[in-house]
Scaffold this active site. Sequence first.
Site, mmCIF file in Angstrom:
data_model
loop_
_atom_site.group_PDB
_atom_site.id
_atom_site.type_symbol
_atom_site.label_atom_id
_atom_site.label_comp_id
_atom_site.label_asym_id
_atom_site.label_seq_id
_atom_site.Cartn_x
_atom_site.Cartn_y
_atom_site.Cartn_z
ATOM 1 N N THR A 1 0.894 -1.203 0.043
ATOM 2 C CA THR A 1 0.092 -0.189 0.042
ATOM 3 C C THR A 1 0.915 1.308 0.026
ATOM 4 O O THR A 1 2.068 1.075 0.457
ATOM 5 C CB THR A 1 -0.908 0.013 1.280
ATOM 6 O OG1 THR A 1 -1.490 -1.235 1.491
ATOM 7 C CG2 THR A 1 -1.581 0.966 1.564
ATOM 8 N N THR B 1 -3.997 1.013 -2.528
ATOM 9 C CA THR B 1 -3.312 -0.302 -2.300
ATOM 10 C C THR B 1 -3.662 -1.197 -3.616
ATOM 11 O O THR B 1 -4.757 -1.069 -4.073
ATOM 12 C CB THR B 1 -3.675 -0.795 -1.055
ATOM 13 O OG1 THR B 1 -2.790 -2.010 -0.740
ATOM 14 C CG2 THR B 1 -4.867 -1.055 -0.705
HETATM 15 O O1 DON Z 1 -6.845 -2.404 3.112
HETATM 16 C C1 DON Z 1 -5.979 -2.898 3.817
HETATM 17 O O2 DON Z 1 -6.271 -2.506 5.047
HETATM 18 C C2 DON Z 1 -4.847 -3.546 3.175
HETATM 19 N N1 DON Z 1 -5.210 -4.422 2.149
HETATM 20 C C3 DON Z 1 -3.694 -2.778 3.204
HETATM 21 C C4 DON Z 1 -2.438 -3.604 2.514
HETATM 22 C C5 DON Z 1 -1.351 -3.156 2.932
HETATM 23 O O3 DON Z 1 -1.145 -1.886 3.685
HETATM 24 C C6 DON Z 1 -0.079 -3.904 2.574
HETATM 25 N N2 DON Z 1 1.101 -2.948 2.547
HETATM 26 N N3 DON Z 1 1.933 -2.680 3.130
#
Ligand code: DON
Length: 565
Positions: free
Chosen positions: A375, A393
């Site tokens: 993300t 993300t």
């Molecule tokens: O929306 C969410 O909470 C997750 N899909 C976020 C994923 C995420 O932050 C991965 N990376 N660092």
Amino acid sequence: MNKQITLIVLYIIFSTLAPAASSKPVFSEKGMVVSTSRQASEAGIEILKKGGNAIDAAVTVGFALSVTSSSNGNLGGGGFLVATMIDGESFTIDHREKAPADAYRDLFLDDTGSVVPGMSLYSRAGSGVPGTVDGLIQALEDHGSGKISLREVLTPAIRLAEKGFNLSHYEARRFNTYESFFGRNEAAAEIFIRKDGKPWKKGDRFIQRDLAKTLKRIAKHGSGGFYSGPVAEMIVEEMKRGNGLITLEDLANYSSIYREPVTGVYKDYTIVSMGPPSSGGALLINMLNMLEHYPIDSLGWNSSDYVHILTEVERRAYADRAEHLGDPDFWNVPITMLTAKEYAKNRIRDINMDTATPSNLISASQAPAYESPETTHYSVVDQWGNAVSVTTTINLGYGGGHLVKGAGFFLNNEMDDFSSKPGVPNAFGLVGNKANAIEPGKRPLSSMTPTIVLKNGKPFIIIGSPGGSTIITTTMQVILNIIHHNMDIKEGVSSPRFHSQWLPDVIMTEPRGLSRDVIQNLELKGHTLVPYNGGYIGEANGILITEDGFYGGGDSRGETSAVGY
Ligand code: DON
């Protein structure tokens, strides 16, 4: 095997750079963009210099990130935008992915009712209908200055894709680390593995012709250039190469949606953040409301009492998350209860400063019967004081690894953010229940927490982070670092963090994040401390606004870029 891949992916996301000794924030008087990519931040500043506002700049940054930060800032994903405008209006645009119409509750279960390992992450059924393109265009059309056209906001992205850009040392290293992952998808390998089979190195020119074509189609046809016509057809073709569910109809039906921000008051500050289908804003406000009853200033930064109290409020908030949070279009989220001062006051009644409360003794509260690794985050402010906070993300780095052949972008694996089965954790160890069960057209629950903190009614901190479940506690710690611990924005985002989320019942720490005696004191209180399996926690990119001007701080954990003018 798949769990192993997930851990490696998370590790790679957060281990590229160790937090360096903090340098000074970048200062400017007319505008500021802080993002994970230098080219994207510069593209945003160019638009501000042309007289665009923070929305024009944010949209430009978003499209540029889809080229320069393909592991996360992607057309195939979704996100949330929070804005406070100088005319007093504040709004959010939910452009989170949606479950395709053919999705159903037990999609990721086998005949015996067990979760099929890796299916929500690495099969094509793990992709939700992307929302980024619709969300960014909606923001531009409704809240842009009107001086900057869609073509202008897409121009830097098209240039960066068509003419390419030189990879930094860390970007080259990341591509090399993911080589075998890219190798699992022919179209991804074609673009992301060097033709001569040699490893990427610093200074290599990285060109993405198919992505440039997709961006040009969007420039010409708007949302229709993505949600219908050749790009939509290529997405559906990609689905057919596996067990993907997205249809032309799903794409045509996608639309981002305006939602009221969730707001709260903490001390002298107003928190404006993202509500459901993100859990971020509600939990942030709930935790700050609980913390308000403790002498945070005098506990001292990252002392054992400080880590203890944050952990105690975190376990209570995340227990509620698992039970009560989901897409508000499908589930009655008790948002008033969760953000109420009185609720927080009652919730802390069983906190003891000397001993940890085992998480199995904490459960979600009863809702009232009626309630009216990858993300990226970027923050933008313009000369007038319009502030924009966006987290976006495709879930894990490069999503599930499925690149849309001919269109040049990776699809998300956001379906893993649903609760595949009650009590079974997702990639971030989060559990859920009915509120976040899979349903057609529903948005999976998120932790993304794009936030704007107001002081005297004006933007003071613009902040957010990646990091899955850790996003909410990262955002809170940065806010506390600034409000209580007198840190500037660069220190605030870069200082060591820790994280707890009810289940598993542990405190996760960064390398060298807590001193040995603090750890011992916490263990004496009954806490279990473990290293965070992603290495470093999040990559918060923020702006602090004072009477002098704008201070930009990119997290030292990443190759971030604060650019002002
Ligand atoms: O929306 C969410 O909470 C997750 N899909 C976020 C994923 C995420 O932050 C991965 N990376 N660092």
